[in-house]
Design an enzyme around this catalytic site. Structure first.
Site, mmCIF file in Angstrom:
data_model
loop_
_atom_site.group_PDB
_atom_site.id
_atom_site.type_symbol
_atom_site.label_atom_id
_atom_site.label_comp_id
_atom_site.label_asym_id
_atom_site.label_seq_id
_atom_site.Cartn_x
_atom_site.Cartn_y
_atom_site.Cartn_z
ATOM 1 N N SER A 1 -23.558 -21.546 1.007
ATOM 2 C CA SER A 1 -23.994 -20.620 2.043
ATOM 3 C C SER A 1 -24.893 -19.569 1.400
ATOM 4 O O SER A 1 -24.757 -19.272 0.216
ATOM 5 C CB SER A 1 -22.784 -19.974 2.712
ATOM 6 O OG SER A 1 -21.943 -19.382 1.747
ATOM 7 N N LYS B 1 -23.223 -22.092 6.205
ATOM 8 C CA LYS B 1 -24.348 -22.703 5.494
ATOM 9 C C LYS B 1 -25.689 -22.387 6.136
ATOM 10 O O LYS B 1 -26.607 -21.952 5.454
ATOM 11 C CB LYS B 1 -24.143 -24.227 5.409
ATOM 12 C CG LYS B 1 -25.305 -24.975 4.773
ATOM 13 C CD LYS B 1 -25.433 -24.654 3.299
ATOM 14 C CE LYS B 1 -26.821 -24.906 2.755
ATOM 15 N NZ LYS B 1 -27.801 -23.855 3.098
ATOM 16 N N CYS C 1 -14.351 -12.697 1.892
ATOM 17 C CA CYS C 1 -15.122 -13.373 2.943
ATOM 18 C C CYS C 1 -14.324 -13.525 4.232
ATOM 19 O O CYS C 1 -14.870 -13.933 5.257
ATOM 20 C CB CYS C 1 -15.602 -14.729 2.453
ATOM 21 S SG CYS C 1 -16.433 -14.594 0.872
ATOM 22 N N ILE D 1 -26.999 -15.788 0.878
ATOM 23 C CA ILE D 1 -26.751 -14.349 0.845
ATOM 24 C C ILE D 1 -27.468 -13.755 2.047
ATOM 25 O O ILE D 1 -28.701 -13.828 2.119
ATOM 26 C CB ILE D 1 -27.331 -13.743 -0.459
ATOM 27 C CG1 ILE D 1 -26.784 -14.446 -1.699
ATOM 28 C CG2 ILE D 1 -27.152 -12.231 -0.510
ATOM 29 C CD1 ILE D 1 -25.318 -14.274 -1.926
ATOM 30 N N HIS E 1 -24.245 -16.064 5.874
ATOM 31 C CA HIS E 1 -22.900 -15.602 5.514
ATOM 32 C C HIS E 1 -22.891 -14.139 5.052
ATOM 33 O O HIS E 1 -22.678 -13.847 3.892
ATOM 34 C CB HIS E 1 -22.342 -16.535 4.418
ATOM 35 C CG HIS E 1 -20.940 -16.253 4.015
ATOM 36 N ND1 HIS E 1 -20.002 -15.654 4.844
ATOM 37 C CD2 HIS E 1 -20.286 -16.481 2.837
ATOM 38 C CE1 HIS E 1 -18.858 -15.547 4.191
ATOM 39 N NE2 HIS E 1 -18.990 -16.021 2.981
#
Lengths: 382, 101
Positions: A205, A327, A82, A207, A331
């Protein structure tokens, strides 16, 4: 000294009609058009992407970009889960330190919604250790283990975590590129189903698909007459892949190290920071980030989160996650680190429209890979 | 992750050293959204355990009552089947935890 002279973002969300290549192309051509520059003025490309090899079964994405953009320049890919986007930015910054009069394109993109929730859960779990994966531990599961330790040690509960999501959704309402532009209440968060106890759907968060682009330069000609910010520092640090091997589970060591180094290099104080994008992949992560970056004392984060002291309406000096954070803004993992830098750029250059924080002069972006195996902290100034 | 039989064979060689050991729960979670291998088993509990004689390890916790599943409670490691069989039809066994009573 390198400068950022422009930022472009696709919308974040479930973009059914866009492939990974489409997203890269939109971000790259979008920023070129905005800045009125041509590909031949770009000396190199740095891009962040995590899951191309897993979801799209595509590696050598640098050659995809060569084909899409009709270039033969060097193209570097960074993968740090990430933090892939933050790492692309960090690497571009390092490149510019040693190459004078260069201009680079920094991209981040991720395509996540082509596969099922169970499959993407497995794909994201590749950023957890083998031992974590082999007991059925998921990525939210690893953060849940950290959250349990934190809540238990400092006497907080799920309501304290929920406040982070409430604040970030309130910020996301004002971001026209955000995946979710709606308010949520503490009760909404508490009533949402568990993903990995104590973390619920609304602690997590989403997809998302999305792509972002920055142009960075150390060529003074390129900066002239453009809205620019200076990169004061960009530092990265690492830690164990398994949380089982860490000394403490209520802190993220890589964030502490990268954060301290970033402030030392930038030669400013924490009180100077006006806006900050921190890595809230789960609600607990924002609390740990603010403590580990040195803004909150260890163990006080639960209370300060509940008081929403970093809300844009708080009247305080440091506002956190004006984009809506991971969030609410969404993300798309390889894109997130670039979006964070981009949001700070928009704030510092007074282009953040409805969500503009008044008189913002210094900003920070904090991007985390895995459960803290990699952290990138960058500080920008006007 | 890949469920290659060779990988499972390699892992079981070290798993046997971890059986029959006592430890303390450092943290736990209950997984509701799982990768395909474990999807039919949700919800299931994963604990991070500090073994009395060595380091921290993960495992699923089974055969417990809710009062046993808390930070600081004692557990013992046992051998149990791990998730569903993969495409290679290998039945995998692994280390799990039960309450120490």
């Amino acid at each position: 000294m390198s400068s950022i002279i422009g930022y472009y973002s696709t919308p974040f969300g479930e973009l059914w009609d866009k492939s990974l290549d489409d997203l890269f192309l939109e971000a790259a051509t979008g920023i070129m058009n905005d800045l009125q520059i041509e590909m031949k003025q770009i000396d190199a490309i740095f891009f962040g992407n995590m899951l191309g090899g897993v979801v799209e079964k595509q590696l050598l994405l640098s050659a995809h970009l060569s084909e899409l953009l009709d270039v033969n320049i060097p193209i570097y890919r960074t993968e740090a889960a990430c933090a892939s986007g933050g790492m692309a930015f960090h690497t571009a910054h390092e490149y510019l330190k040693s190459n004078p009069n260069k201009t680079v394109l920094v991209l981040g993109a991720e395509k996540m919604t082509d596969i099922t929730a169970s499959e993407i859960t497995e794909a994201l779990a590749t950023a957890a250790s083998h031992k974590e994966q082999s007991v059925g531990l998921t990525f939210p599961g690893v953060y849940a283990l950290m959250a349990q330790v934190y809540l238990n040690k400092y006497g907080y509960n799920e309501e304290h975590l929920a406040a982070i999501s409430v604040k970030n959704h309130a910020h996301g309402v004002l971001n026209d590129k955000a995946h979710f532009r709606r308010y949520v209440t503490i009760d909404n968060v508490l009533e949402s189903p568990y993903v990995a106890y104590p973390l619920k759907v609304l602690d997590s968060s989403p997809i998302s698909d999305g792509a972002t682009a920055l142009v960075m330069t150390n060529d003074s000609q390129m900066v002239q007459n453009r809205k620019s910010v200076t990169v004061l520092s960009s530092e990265t640090a690492t830690d164990t892949i398994s949380i089982a091997k860490r000394k403490r589970l209520d802190e993220v060591e890589s964030t502490k190290v990268a954060g301290n180094n970033a402030f030392l290099k930038a030669k400013i104080n924490r009180t100077d920071i006006d806006v900050m994008e921190v890595h809230d992949c789960f609600s607990i992560a924002e609390i740990l980030a603010l403590e580990d970056l040195g803004f909150w004392k260890k163990g006080q984060g639960g209370r300060l989160a509940q008081e929403m002291v970093t809300h844009r309406d708080s009247g305080n000096n440091t506002i956190v996650n004006t984009s809506g954070g991971l969030k609410a803004a969404g993300h798309p993992v390889g894109s997130t680190g670039i979006k964070q830098i981009g949001e700070v750029y928009l704030q510092l250059t007074r282009q953040a429209q409805e969500r503009q924080v008044k008189n913002a002069s210094y900003g920070l972006a904090h991007n985390v890979g895995g459960s803290g195996g990699v952290a990138v902290v960058s500080i920008l100034g006007i | 992750m890949s469920h290659s039989p060779v990988k499972i064979w390699r892992k079981q060689k070290t798993d046997r050293d971890l059986l029959g050991k006592n430890g303390t729960i450092i943290s736990w979670t209950e997984i509701n959204v799982a990768p395909p291998q474990y999807s039919s088993k949700t919800p299931y509990t994963v604990v991070l355990v500090k073994l009395d004689d060595s380091s921290n390890i993960y495992g699923q916790m089974v055969d417990f009552e809710k009062k046993d599943r808390e930070i600081g409670k004692k557990v013992r490691s046992i051998l149990r089947r791990n998730g569903d069989v993969g495409p290679e039809d290998v039945l995998e066994y692994t280390v799990k935890f039960v309450p120490l009573s």
